[in-house]
Design a protein around this motif. Structure first.
Motif, PDB file in Angstrom:
ATOM      1  N   PRO A 139       0.832  -1.210   0.000  1.00  0.00           N
ATOM      2  CA  PRO A 139       0.000   0.000   0.000  1.00  0.00           C
ATOM      3  C   PRO A 139       0.871   1.266   0.000  1.00  0.00           C
ATOM      4  O   PRO A 139       1.973   1.282   0.545  1.00  0.00           O
ATOM      5  N   ILE A 140       0.330   2.307  -0.600  1.00  0.00           N
ATOM      6  CA  ILE A 140       1.007   3.591  -0.672  1.00  0.00           C
ATOM      7  C   ILE A 140      -0.023   4.687  -0.414  1.00  0.00           C
ATOM      8  O   ILE A 140      -1.172   4.579  -0.840  1.00  0.00           O
ATOM      9  N   VAL A 141       0.373   5.714   0.337  1.00  0.00           N
ATOM     10  CA  VAL A 141      -0.471   6.896   0.487  1.00  0.00           C
ATOM     11  C   VAL A 141       0.178   7.984  -0.357  1.00  0.00           C
ATOM     12  O   VAL A 141       1.405   8.146  -0.340  1.00  0.00           O
ATOM     13  N   LEU A 142      -0.635   8.693  -1.122  1.00  0.00           N
ATOM     14  CA  LEU A 142      -0.126   9.741  -1.985  1.00  0.00           C
ATOM     15  C   LEU A 142      -0.604  11.088  -1.474  1.00  0.00           C
ATOM     16  O   LEU A 142      -1.807  11.323  -1.347  1.00  0.00           O
ATOM     17  N   LEU A 143       0.356  11.954  -1.186  1.00  0.00           N
ATOM     18  CA  LEU A 143       0.087  13.311  -0.711  1.00  0.00           C
ATOM     19  C   LEU A 143       0.481  14.283  -1.817  1.00  0.00           C
ATOM     20  O   LEU A 143       1.398  14.001  -2.591  1.00  0.00           O
TER      21      LEU A 143
END
Length: 163
Positions: free
Chosen positions: A18-22
């Motif tokens: 999983p990756i969170v993109l800001l």
């Protein structure tokens, strides 16, 4: 410090991480942070406004803060060392607590608190997307519209997940 918006979470293929993109609020850079599946679920729940029947860890953390009459004033992503990001929770009365960025982001979304990153972090880890990459951002947004928090449970591939 640069204020950031959370675009969402996704699963990076083929690694299935999983990756969170800001995204930088007043700029062109994006900050991708690889996170764990439970934190991805917590962030997705917060973005979707899902209220589980029993509080999740980040809901509990916010309840503890408010019960103790403290407020989360913001979250700062303060450093990146050897590929690991570090964050700080900024509480009322000048209290600062070290945190993993994924937990800090999940808590900030629940508390409607701002998320910021240092200029150094953005210089080292920020990614500038070219104008033609805007299609990729739009596809990412479409993906987020179709995905639910349950899709991030371990061992499942979210709909539309691709490398």
């Amino acid at each position: 410090m640069r204020e950031l918006d959370v675009l969402g979470v996704r699963v990076e293929m083929p690694s299935n991480n999983p990756i969170v993109l800001l995204r930088e609020r007043d700029g062109q850079r994006y900050l991708p942070i690889w996170i764990g599946a439970p934190e991805a679920t917590a962030i997705a729940y917060a973005q979707q406004g899902v209220e589980p029947p029993r509080p999740l860890t980040h809901d509990l953390m916010l309840t503890i803060l408010t019960t103790l009459e403290h407020q989360l004033e913001g979250v700062d992503i303060t450093a990146m060392e050897e590929g690991i990001f570090y964050a700080t929770l900024r509480l009322s009365e000048g209290i600062e607590i070290s945190s993993r960025p994924s937990d800090a982001i999940a808590l900030a979304l629940r508390a409607a608190a701002p998320i910021r990153a240092t200029d150094e972090v953005m210089e080292v880890a920020g990614v500038t997307m070219a104008i033609e990459d805007e299609d990729e951002v739009e596809r990412f947004r479409e993906f987020l519209d179709q995905v639910s928090a349950e899709d991030f449970q371990e061992g499942q591939d979210p709909p539309g997940a691709s490398g």
